[in-house]
Design an enzyme around this catalytic site. Sequence first.
Site, PDB file in Angstrom:
ATOM      1  N   MET A  93       0.788  -1.239   0.000  1.00  0.00           N
ATOM      2  CA  MET A  93       0.000   0.000   0.000  1.00  0.00           C
ATOM      3  C   MET A  93       0.820   1.291   0.000  1.00  0.00           C
ATOM      4  SD  MET A  93      -2.883  -1.248  -0.446  1.00  0.00           S
ATOM      5  CE  MET A  93      -3.990   0.153  -0.268  1.00  0.00           C
ATOM      6  N   HIS A 112      -3.121  -5.805  -9.997  1.00  0.00           N
ATOM      7  CA  HIS A 112      -4.167  -4.797  -9.769  1.00  0.00           C
ATOM      8  C   HIS A 112      -5.528  -5.410 -10.112  1.00  0.00           C
ATOM      9  CE1 HIS A 112      -5.812  -0.806  -9.306  1.00  0.00           C
ATOM     10  NE2 HIS A 112      -6.566  -1.074 -10.357  1.00  0.00           N
TER      11      HIS A 112
HETATM   12  C1  GRF Z   1      -5.429  -7.534  -4.419  1.00  0.00           C
HETATM   13  O1  GRF Z   1      -6.748  -7.386  -4.864  1.00  0.00           O
HETATM   14  C2  GRF Z   1      -4.445  -6.892  -5.372  1.00  0.00           C
HETATM   15  O2  GRF Z   1      -4.876  -6.899  -6.691  1.00  0.00           O
HETATM   16  C3  GRF Z   1      -4.393  -5.474  -4.862  1.00  0.00           C
HETATM   17  O3  GRF Z   1      -4.478  -5.583  -3.466  1.00  0.00           O
HETATM   18  C4  GRF Z   1      -5.180  -6.779  -3.124  1.00  0.00           C
HETATM   19  C5  GRF Z   1      -4.329  -7.536  -2.159  1.00  0.00           C
HETATM   20  O4  GRF Z   1      -4.997  -8.670  -1.650  1.00  0.00           O
HETATM   21  N1  GRF Z   1      -3.204  -4.797  -5.321  1.00  0.00           N
HETATM   22  P1  GRF Z   1      -4.210  -9.722  -0.759  1.00  0.00           P
HETATM   23  O5  GRF Z   1      -3.546  -8.922   0.370  1.00  0.00           O
HETATM   24  O6  GRF Z   1      -3.198 -10.385  -1.623  1.00  0.00           O
HETATM   25  O7  GRF Z   1      -5.248 -10.667  -0.229  1.00  0.00           O
END
Ligand code: GRF
Length: 191
Positions: A93, A112
């Site tokens: 993030m 994404h």
């Molecule tokens: C996923 O939907 C990815 O595409 C986005 O963030 C989310 C992360 O999910 N960038 P996780 O932490 O892998 O469950």
Amino acid sequence: MKIKTNLAILASGNGSNFEAITKAIKKGSLGVSHCILITDKKNSFVRKRAKKYQIKDIFIDPKKFKNRRGFDKKLIQTLNEEKINIIALAGYMRILSPFFVKHFKNKILNIHPSLLPSFAGNNAIADAYNYGVKVTGVTIHFVSQKVDQGPIIAQTAIPIEDNMQLNELEEKIHKAEHLLYPKVLKMFLIK
Ligand code: GRF
């Protein structure tokens, strides 16, 4: 001499993509010699997953750095110490500094949850759903200096059927992510 593939997964949250990639590594299907998790969130669930799969996890505390560049310098130092040559962002993030992206040019992949360039940003699934598009999906791309804009490597399209609820769409997107990320890494890593 064959260069070893050392992969760092950068994640901040739940870690379901981290787990999908880790499972593929443990099966031996990605040709990864060494894998680590790096996170910027002390209490993220992804750290529990790392523990379960015995993956080294490194927490770098953003509070210890004055700015993004300072944090990213530490990140580079850590990646170098671990001899990392490929980076997979999986729900990471923090925006990476241009300096970091340049340093690892064409070595950083991101996932994404939309068909980029549509619905960039961090609310992509709901944004696509609320817009009313009939098809959305998942994108894997190289990370460039502009967020969600690097060259696209692979996409999976997912139709949004009539009467589909947002949570059903989220489930389908995540399922598609867990198939696509290991598949792309395999394509990318095993030459
Ligand atoms: C996923 O939907 C990815 O595409 C986005 O963030 C989310 C992360 O999910 N960038 P996780 O932490 O892998 O469950």
